[in-house]
Design an enzyme around this catalytic site. Structure first.
Site, PDB file in Angstrom:
ATOM      1  N   SER A   6      -5.403  10.155  -6.247  1.00  0.00           N
ATOM      2  CA  SER A   6      -5.033   8.749  -6.207  1.00  0.00           C
ATOM      3  C   SER A   6      -4.094   8.455  -7.366  1.00  0.00           C
ATOM      4  O   SER A   6      -4.168   9.087  -8.422  1.00  0.00           O
ATOM      5  CB  SER A   6      -6.285   7.881  -6.337  1.00  0.00           C
ATOM      6  OG  SER A   6      -5.949   6.551  -6.674  1.00  0.00           O
ATOM      7  N   CYS A  30       0.778  -1.242   0.000  1.00  0.00           N
ATOM      8  CA  CYS A  30       0.000   0.000   0.000  1.00  0.00           C
ATOM      9  C   CYS A  30       0.810   1.293   0.000  1.00  0.00           C
ATOM     10  O   CYS A  30       2.014   1.321   0.187  1.00  0.00           O
ATOM     11  CB  CYS A  30      -1.022  -0.022   1.117  1.00  0.00           C
ATOM     12  SG  CYS A  30      -2.238  -1.348   0.892  1.00  0.00           S
TER      13      CYS A  30
END
Length: 556
Positions: A471, A119
């Site tokens: 993002s 992540c």
């Protein structure tokens, strides 16, 4: 201190006694101690399976003559935090992760470590810690979720991954799908553990780790919790023991040449704009001076050889089947420095000589690229004198140049309200400010509004500009990292509704159609707003964080 001398040193007896209480024997403590640095947590799908992976890493360490000792760090999820005002904490968590790992590794004087992580901010934080600790280090990134391909119903034959969920919210808001269909997408897309199966920041950084030579070939794009991954986990444990025996430390692998290689590879597959923040921060850790300006040069030096969801229909599983990172590097060989080394103690040249190309359309050749330049552009102009970032590979061609009136929003919440209530007009240029590292504080991610824009079908007529970030999987004309940020008196702070904004990506221009005198006059009237956070970590962070241009690092 050698293990023999340590054993004889009476001052170390108290230390050994405390380790005995943890279940370690004298024999265990005479072997190299290897930290298994695990970001396992039950609240993040990219990490929930990492405890299982650590068992296999420990096997590898033990088989090779070491003593594995598991430690942990935090792992907040960007996607979950993006549901509200909480994503301000995500980028700042990178520094906490780096520092927490550094503290334990140095305090306990480990001989080596294996970083098990996934992540967006966890991998970068661990990379920074690896550079600081500078001991023998291997990485095992967590692998990807399986993509969901529906076999029946209205979505039969369609493949969904996490970025499709965010765009579905926009489709529902625009009346393009029903609530029942939206519920089906949200409830069934994420059905396994693993990292989001799209070219977001998580996979970008996992690929970067592999290019840096810190993880084994094939690690970045592998499916989570598969037998192939368990084998890599065991091998990673054995590998760190080889690094210890051969005296190969982290900065032997993390250096300016490998960092630039990693940036080039990521730019050639349309990687996340967030990598700019993280690679600048990593460069800083080793005394480098990488800034976002360098990415304009790097991006122009390599072609775009691949694109993945949401910028294409291919997901990361397709990338893996096509040969993954090593196959792409093989095709990019003439553009890379081949003298860098990896955890197998091979040069990049030696490593790539072992790679067999799988011919496919997913990873193009240098002779047949998708475009002649990489996936990111740095824009400048009187709206962003120190630069702004756009993922050019994810912008529809008809929006590469756009002029329109500004619609100004002082925070993400105001923008969301306008989107959901359908108050955005075609042609608008949405300005979202006071979302930078200091002003937000925390430089939160505007990924949901950006995806909603696409889902509503207005990404071909509306642009977004912010001093915050997006993002890694954002697509459309979304420009972020505007520097200087509004809180520091950048020109984005004095934009008014209706001001004409010019976005010219091919010519790298980002401008507000005002005279220099008008800009100067408005700036003279501007007053810095009161800081939003006056207690807690974000209050401290806002006082010491640098500009996004330098990676949003601590600057004291």
């Amino acid at each position: 201190m050698s293990k023999e001398n340590e054993k004889a040193d009476i001052s170390r007896l108290y230390e050994r006694a405390l380790y005995h209480a943890c279940g370690y024997s004298n024999e265990d403590l005479e072997k190299p101690r290897v930290a298994i640095v695990n970001s396992w947590t039950e609240i993040n799908p990219g990490h929930i399976h990492l405890r299982e992976l650590s068992k296999y890493v420990k096997m590898g360490v033990a088989d090779a003559g070491g003593t594995p000792m598991e430690i942990n760090t935090i792992a907040p999820c960007d996607g979950i935090a993006n549901s509200g005002n909480f994503s301000k904490y995500i980028l700042p968590s990178r520094e906490l992760i780096a520092s927490s790992v550094e503290c334990v590794i140095k305090a306990h004087n480990f001989d080596g470590m294996v970083m098990i992580c996934s992540c967006d901010k966890i991998i970068p934080g661990m990379l920074m810690a690896a550079a600081r600790c500078n001991i023998p280090t291997a990485f095992l990134t967590g692998g990807v979720m399986k993509p969901r391909t529906f076999t029946e119903g209205v979505f039969k034959g369609k493949t969904f991954v996490t970025c499709d969920i965010k765009e579905a919210i926009g489709m529902y808001s625009a009346g393009k799908i029903t609530k029942k269909q939206l519920d089906m997408i949200t409830q069934e897309t994420c059905y396994t553990s693993g990292t989001c199966n799209m070219m977001g920041t998580a996979i970008t950084m996992a690929c970067i780790v592999e290019v840096l030579g810190l993880s084994l070939p094939g690690t970045a794009t592998i499916t989570a919790n598969e037998p192939e991954q368990f084998k890599i986990a065991i091998k990673s444990g054995r590998c760190v023991m080889d690094l210890i025996k051969n005296g190969i430390i982290a900065r032997d692998l993390i250096n300016d040449k490998s960092i630039r290689n990693a940036c080039k590879v990521a730019l050639s597959f349309g990687g996340s704009t967030n990598m700019i923040l993280h690679m600048c921060a990593l460069s800083h850790e080793i005394g480098g001076k990488l800034t976002h300006d360098d990415f304009e040069i790097l991006s122009r030096s390599v072609p775009l050889l691949a694109k993945f969801k949401p910028a294409s229909n291919y997901c990361i599983t397709d990338f893996h089947k096509a040969g993954g990172v090593t196959s792409l590097m093989k095709k990019l060989t003439p553009k890379l420095n081949l003298n860098t080394k990896n955890i197998l103690n091979l040069t990049l040249k030696e490593s790539l000589e072992q790679v067999k190309i799988i011919e496919n359309e997913i990873i193009r050749s240098l002779e047949n690229p998708l475009t002649n330049e990489g996936g990111i552009a740095i824009l400048k102009g009187n709206l962003a004198p120190e630069g702004a970032v756009v993922k050019i590979s994810a912008v529809n061609p008809e929006m590469l140049q756009h002029k329109g009136p500004a619609r100004v929003f002082e925070c993400e919440e105001d923008l969301r309200d306008a989107l959901y209530s359908k108050r955005i007009e075609k042609g608008d240029v949405l300005i979202i400010r006071y979302e930078g590292p200091k002003g937000s504080p925390g430089m939160r991610e505007l990924s949901i509004p950006a995806a909603v824009l696409v889902g509503m079908g207005i990404d071909k007529s509306v642009a977004m500009i912010t001093d915050g970030r997006y993002s890694g999987a954002t697509r459309g004309p979304c420009i972020g990292h505007v520097c200087p940020e509004a809180y520091e008196g950048g020109p984005i702070a004095i934009v008014h509704d209706g001001d004409l904004i010019n976005v010219d990506i091919p010519n790298r221009k980002l401008e507000i159609k005002l005279s220099d005198d008008e800009i100067k006059e408005r700036l003279s009237q501007w007053k810095q707003p009161k800081q939003k956070m006056d207690i807690g970590y974000l209050s401290i962070y806002s006082k010491i964080v640098s500009s996004a241009k330098y990676g949003a690092i601590y600057k004291i």
